[in-house]
Scaffold this active site. Structure first.
Site: not given
Ligand code: PGA
Length: 260
Positions: A173, A215, A11, A179, A101, A13, A103
């Protein structure tokens, strides 16, 4: 060893312009040519404006990677300024769409109802969907994470027809792990995988792959795979560099193969 064919999704982003995206696509292509992956499905989810360039390079160089969109509007077309429809993505050979997601849910007011409506419009068009679920830290601290995730799943997935079910994967997640550099532990992931699989079985979705995201990197991927019993990963930060992303893909492939 996992039972289902692993799936690893990068992803990206809101990162990488189309030139950078093509470059990363080409790097993945070279690495996959030098060291082919046998058992793992690989998907990348670039920003909308990069999709055309990335699908073109993947097709012209026959790179064994499929392309996902990070989001889509639930409507078919019309007066939705700034939005993109499933049919537009399909025309670009986008095969997967991430839905809900955290976010999108937190920053762009994507409700459970909108997640469900989007899922219906994606599966109706025959496109694969990755439904994202996961709890915030307060929910986990209150020990309500399982109930929270069940409710998210039930709201998104209830009442789907037979054909739609085949198109669905789920990504767990936990928001506190995204993140932050602090992945959930393999035990926490294992417990949630068991829980999600039992919820999915009740919804006649026992064949859906269940991914973990938050992460993930090449170092923690093997234990999350083997002890966490995931069917693959949704990777953010570590998917922006070819080496780290391919490290995760290779771990999945080796775990499936029994090499680890
Ligand atoms: P990350 O993000 O691997 O940077 O923690 C995962 C995601 O939001 O899909």
């Amino acid at each position: 060893m996992t039972q289902k064919r692993p799936l690893v999704i990068g992803n990206w982003k809101m990162n990488l312009d189309y030139v950078e995206a093509v470059h990363l696509g080409q790097q993945l292509g070279v690495m996959l040519k030098n060291k082919p992956v046998e058992h793992t499905d690989i998907v990348v989810a670039p920003p909308f404006v990069d999709l055309r360039s990335v699908t073109s390079i993947i097709e012209s160089e026959r790179i064994p990677v499929e392309v996902a969109a990070q989001h889509v509007n639930a409507n078919e077309n019309g007066a939705h300024t700034g939005e993109i429809s499933v049919s537009m993505l399909k025309r670009l050979n986008v095969k997967w769409i991430l839905i809900g997601h955290s976010e999108r849910r937190a920053m762009y007011a994507m409700s459970d109802e909108l997640v469900a409506a989007t899922l219906r419009s994606v599966t109706r068009a025959g496109v694969r969907a990755v439904v994202c679920v996961g709890e915030a830290l307060q929910v986990r601290e209150a020990d309500e994470h399982e109930a929270y995730v069940s409710a998210q799943l039930a709201s998104a997935l209830e009442g789907l027809d037979e054909k739609s079910r085949e198109l669905i994967s789920v990504a767990y997640e936990p928001i506190w792990a995204i993140g932050t550099g602090l992945s959930a532990s393999a035990e926490q992931v294992r417990a949630m995988m068991d829980h999600i699989r039992s919820v999915l079985a009740q919804l006649s979705l026992g064949d859906a792959r269940v991914l973990y995201g938050g992460s993930v990197n090449a170092e923690n991927a093997p234990s999350l795979m083997l002890e966490g019993a995931v069917d693959g990963f949704l990777v953010g930060g570590a998917s922006l560099k070819a080496e780290s992303f391919m490290g995760i893909v290779q771990s999945c492939d080796d775990c499936y193969d029994g090499k680890r």
